[in-house]
Design a protein around this motif. Structure first.
Motif, short mmCIF file in Angstrom:
data_model
loop_
_atom_site.label_atom_id
_atom_site.label_comp_id
_atom_site.label_asym_id
_atom_site.label_seq_id
_atom_site.Cartn_x
_atom_site.Cartn_y
_atom_site.Cartn_z
N HIS A 217 0.85 -1.24 0.00
CA HIS A 217 0.15 -0.07 -0.05
C HIS A 217 0.71 1.37 -0.27
O HIS A 217 0.44 2.26 -0.74
CB HIS A 217 -0.90 -0.06 1.12
N LEU A 218 2.11 1.18 0.61
CA LEU A 218 2.82 2.44 0.73
C LEU A 218 3.70 2.68 -0.54
O LEU A 218 3.72 3.76 -1.17
CB LEU A 218 3.92 2.14 1.76
N VAL A 219 4.13 1.51 -1.46
CA VAL A 219 4.57 1.52 -2.65
C VAL A 219 3.61 1.77 -3.73
O VAL A 219 4.10 2.65 -4.29
CB VAL A 219 5.35 0.22 -2.97
N GLN A 220 2.41 1.63 -3.63
CA GLN A 220 1.51 1.92 -4.59
C GLN A 220 1.24 3.51 -4.35
O GLN A 220 0.87 4.06 -5.48
CB GLN A 220 -0.07 1.06 -4.26
N MET A 224 1.85 5.16 -8.08
CA MET A 224 0.65 5.48 -8.84
C MET A 224 0.04 6.96 -8.46
O MET A 224 -0.94 7.35 -8.92
CB MET A 224 -0.40 4.52 -8.41
N SER A 225 0.77 7.57 -7.37
CA SER A 225 0.06 8.92 -6.95
C SER A 225 -0.04 9.97 -8.07
O SER A 225 -0.79 10.68 -8.04
CB SER A 225 0.83 9.42 -5.64
N SER A 226 0.99 9.99 -8.86
CA SER A 226 1.11 10.99 -9.97
C SER A 226 0.32 10.51 -11.49
O SER A 226 0.43 11.08 -12.23
CB SER A 226 2.31 11.34 -10.19
N LEU A 249 6.22 -6.60 -9.35
CA LEU A 249 7.25 -6.28 -8.07
C LEU A 249 6.62 -6.93 -7.08
O LEU A 249 7.58 -7.80 -6.44
CB LEU A 249 7.00 -4.79 -7.75
N PHE A 250 5.41 -7.11 -6.96
CA PHE A 250 4.79 -7.93 -5.58
C PHE A 250 4.16 -9.18 -6.02
O PHE A 250 3.85 -10.02 -5.20
CB PHE A 250 3.79 -7.05 -5.11
N ALA A 251 4.17 -9.82 -7.16
CA ALA A 251 3.69 -11.06 -7.51
C ALA A 251 4.37 -12.11 -7.00
O ALA A 251 5.68 -12.03 -6.89
CB ALA A 251 3.56 -11.09 -9.22
#
Length: 631
Positions: A217-220, A224-226, A249-251
Motif C-alpha cells: 500500500h505504501l509503494v502503490q 501511482m499517486s501521480s 514487483l509484488f507477484a
C-alpha cells in the motif's frame, strides 16, 4: 510455363514473408510477456491488502543463515530490514559512520567463521563504505553488504541519493546483484552468502531498491499517486506500465520458499599433491613454515590445526590472522629475524601467504630453495613468480586442510639444532628489546616500556585490535596474542581507522574477553566517535593510545629524506577527555611509575563498571622503528 513458375515463386515468397511476420510478432509477443512478467502475474496474484514487506523476507533469510548481528547507520531506504531483523532477535548495532559498520562485519566474519553483515542507506551511505569493502576484499573476509537504492523505476530520473552503485562495487566484490522483484530476495541472498564464503572468501553486495522493502500500500501510493486519470493514449500507456511494474514487483512475493543455506565450496589438495609435499618435507634439513591469514578460515578449526603443527614440529612464522595460533609461548613459533631464516632455510612452505611487499615480492626466497606454495586464490598463489621467485610445487587449495593431511601422513622429525638456532635469535632480539624498553626518552614515556607493561598484564582471553602505524608496529614485536583468533589487524591494504569497527565486532562475538585496541594518536581520529557506540550498546572495550603528537611512521622517513615535517605534526590532544564526552572513561598516562597501575584501572573500569575505557599515553621518540617501511 514461365508464368506458372513466376506465380509459384511469388506464392512461396508471400508465404515466407507471412511466416516471417507472424513469427516476428509471436517472438516479440513472447519477449513482451516475459519482460513484463504477465504469465507469472496471472499465476501468482498480488495480495494488495497484505502488510508484509520485503524487509521481513531479508531478515528471515539472514536468520536462516545463522546471522546474529547487523551493523548499520540508519537510513530510510533500509529501515524495513532493520526493524524486521530486530523483531527476529538479530541484534542491530548502529554506528557513527558507515565504514565502521563494515569493519565490524569484517571482524565478526573473521572471529566467528560466519558471514558478517552490514546494511547502509543509498548514495553517500554506500560510498562511505568503499574503503572497508576494499579492505575486506584484500583481507579475504566473507561479508555481506546490503545497500538501499532508489526505486528501480526512478533510477536515473533524479531520485534522492540515486547513483550507479554497482559500478563502484563490482570491482571490489565477488558477487553483486540488484533486487528487481520481491520474490528474488531469498535466492539472491542465498547465492550471495554462498559466494562470499566459497573459494577465496570476500565481500558481496546486494542492492535493495526502496520499493522492494516496503509494504504494497505504501509503494502503490508512491508509484501511482501521480498517474491520475488517463486523458490520452500516452497517459494510458504510462498508467498501464506503472501498474504492471507494481504488480510484477509484488507477484508471488510472500509465498513460502526454501531458505536453507547453499553449499560452500572449499578447494582441497589432491592425494597426489599431498604426497608430493610429504616427499619434499621428508628430505628437508632446515624447513620453515610461513602461515598467513587463510589458514584460519573454515572448515578446519584452530585447535585442530595447532595440534597438527605441533605434531610436525617444524619452525613456524605467523602473520596476519594466524598470529596467536600457536599460543603465547610455543616452542615452534619463531617471532624474530624472519628474513634471515628464509634465506637460510632449504625448504619453505607458504601456507595461505602472498609474495607481495610483506615477503619482499618473493625476493627473500632464494632461487635454489624448495618452495611449496598453497593458496585458495590462483592469482595470489603465483603473484610475482614471473620475476622474483618460483614455487617448486604450487597448490590451489585450502592451506589449513593440507597442513592437517600433511601431519597425518608425514613421518618426520626436524633437526633440533635448526629450531634451537632460530629460537636463539628470538631470545637475543627480545633481550635487546627489553634493554631498549628501559632507555629514557627526551620527553614523556618510552613506548616499548608501555607496551611491555601491557604485555605483562593482559589476560589469556584478551583480543588485540591493532590500528596505527609506528606505535602498532612496535606492539607487533612486543605484545603477544594469547591464542588463535586473538589478533585483528587490517591486513595487506594497511588501512587506518579499523580500530572502532574491529573492536565492536570482537566484543560482540567474544563478550567475556577483554578487547584491547592499540591505537596510534593519528589513527584514533578516524573512529574515536565510536566510543559513543560502545557506550550506547554497553560494549566496554579498552584503548591504549600511543600519543606522540604526530604521524611518526611517515615522519621517520620524510624528515631525513626531505628535511621537512610538513603534514606530520599533531598535538598532544586530550583524547581521554574526548572519551569522557562520548560516555567512556578516560585516563591520562605520563609517569613511569603509574604505567601498570593506570592500565589496570582501565581494565577494572571495563570489567566492573561495564564502561569503555581509553588510556591516553604520552610517549616520546625512540629509534626502535628506524628503517621501517611506510610505502
Amino acid at each position: 510455363m514461365g508464368d506458372i513458375m513466376d506465380n509459384v515463386i511469388m506464392e512461396l515468397l508471400y508465404q515466407n514473408v507471412l511466416v516471417f511476420i507472424i513469427g516476428g510478432l509471436l517472438f516479440g509477443a513472447s519477449l513482451f510477456v516475459q519482460k513484463f512478467g504477465l504469465i507469472y502475474q496471472f499465476l501468482h496474484k498480488v495480495d494488495k491488502d497484505s502488510q508484509q514487506h520485503g524487509g521481513e523476507i531479508v531478515a528471515e533469510t539472514l536468520k536462516a543463515h545463522g546471522v546474529e548481528f547487523i551493523f548499520t547507520l540508519i537510513g530510510g531506504h533500509i529501515s524495513p530490514i532493520l526493524v524486521a531483523s530486530e523483531k527476529l532477535g538479530i541484534r542491530v548495532v548502529d554506528t557513527r559512520h558507515e565504514v565502521t559498520a563494515v569493519f565490524a562485519a569484517d571482524a565478526v566474519a573473521r572471529l566467528s567463521g560466519k558471514i558478517g553483515v552490514a546494511a547502509v542507506t543509498a548514495g553517500p551511505g554506500i560510498t562511505n563504505t568503499i574503503t572497508a569493502v576494499k579492505n575486506a576484499q584484500m583481507a579475504e573476509s566473507p561479508l555481506l553488504l546490503m545497500g538501499g537504492a532508489a526505486a528501480s523505476i526512478l533510477k536515473g530520473r533524479g531520485a534522492l541519493q540515486d547513483i550507479d552503485q554497482m559500478v563502484l562495487l563490482k570491482p571490489l566484490c565477488k558477487y553483486t546483484a540488484t533486487i528487481k522483484r520481491i520474490r528474488d530476495i531469498i535466492p539472491t541472498l542465498q547465492q550471495a552468502i554462498s559466494q562470499a564464503q566459497s573459494g577465496t572468501p570476500g565481500p558481496v553486495f546486494v542492492e535493495f531498491p526502496i520499493d522492494t522493502l516496503y509494504p504494497y500500500h505504501l509503494v502503490q501510493k508512491e508509484i501511482m499517486s501521480s498517474s491520475g486519470k488517463a486523458r490520452n493514449l500516452k497517459q494510458r500507456i504510462v498508467n498501464w506500465y506503472m501498474g504492471n511494474y507494481l504488480c510484477n514487483l509484488f507477484a508471488g512475493a510472500f509465498e513460502a520458499r526454501e531458505m536453507t543455506p547453499l553449499k560452500v565450496n572449499v578447494p582441497r589438495a589432491t592425494k597426489e599433491q599431498i604426497q608430493s609435499c610429504v616427499e619434499l618435507v621428508t628430505r628437508a634439513k632446515r624447513p620453515v613454515f610461513v602461515l598467513g591469514s587463510q589458514v584460519m578460515l573454515p572448515p578446519v578449526v584452530a585447535d585442530k590445526l595447532r595440534g597438527s603443527l605441533e605434531k610436525l614440529g617444524i619452525p613456524c612464522f605467523l602473520g596476519g590472522m594466524s598470529r596467536g595460533l600457536l599460543g603465547k609461548n610455543s616452542p615452534i613459533h619463531i617471532r624474530q629475524n624472519r628474513r634471515a631464516a628464509l634465506k637460510e632455510a632449504d625448504l619453505v612452505l607458504l601456507a595461505g601467504n602472498v609474495c607481495d611487499f610483506r615477503l619482499g615480492y618473493g625476493r627473500v626466497l632464494p632461487r635454489k630453495q624448495t618452495i611449496i606454495a598453497v593458496n585458495r586464490s590462483k592469482s595470489q598463489l603465483y603473484k610475482n613468480s614471473d620475476m622474483f621467485w618460483k614455487p617448486t610445487v604450487a597448490i590451489q587449495a585450502d592451506a589449513a586442510s593440507l597442513l592437517v593431511e600433511l601431519a597425518s601422513d608425514l613421518q618426520y622429525t626436524p633437526p633440533s639444532d635448526w629450531l634451537t638456532q632460530l629460537k636463539q635469535g628470538d631470545i637475543d632480539k627480545e633481550k635487546k628489546n627489553a634493554e631498549l624498553a628501559e632507555q629514557p626518552t627526551q620527553a614523556h614515556l618510552n613506548p616499548i616500556k608501555v607496551l611491555s607493561s601491557l604485555e605483562s598484564m593482559m589476560d589469556d582471553n584478551s583480543i588485540i585490535v591493532a590500528d596505527g602505524g609506528d606505535f602498532v608496529g612496535t606492539a607487533a614485536y612486543v605484545v603477544r596474542p594469547r591464542g588463535p583468533l586473538r589478533w585483528l589487524d587490517p591486513g595487506a591494504f594497511g588501512t587506518l581507522g579499523v580500530g572502532g569497527g574491529f573492536a565492536l565486532g570482537a566484543k560482540l562475538v567474544c563478550p567475556d574477553s577483554d578487547v584491547w585496541i592499540i591505537y596510534g594518536d593519528g589513527t584514533l581520529g578516524y573512529s574515536v566517535a565510536e566510543y559513543d557506540t560502545f557506550h550506547r550498546h554497553q560494549l566496554p572495550v579498552i584503548s591504549v593510545v600511543g600519543n606522540d603528537a604526530g604521524w611518526t611512521q611517515i615522519s621517520r622517513e620524510q624528515v631525513p629524506m626531505f628535511g621537512s615535517n610538513v603534514a606530520c605534526g599533531l598535538r598532544y590532544t586530550d583524547y581521554h577527555v574526548v572519551a569522557d564526552g562520548y560516555g567512556g572513561k578516560g585516563f591520562l598516562l605520563d609517569k613511569d611509575d603509574e604505567i601498570l597501575e593506570t592500565l589496570k584501572k582501565a581494565q577494572e573500569v571495563s570489567r566492573k563498571d561495564k564502561v569503555p575505557a581509553l588510556v591516553n599515553v604520552l610517549i616520546g621518540k625512540t629509534a626502535f622503528r628506524d628503517g621501517s617501511i611506510s610505502v
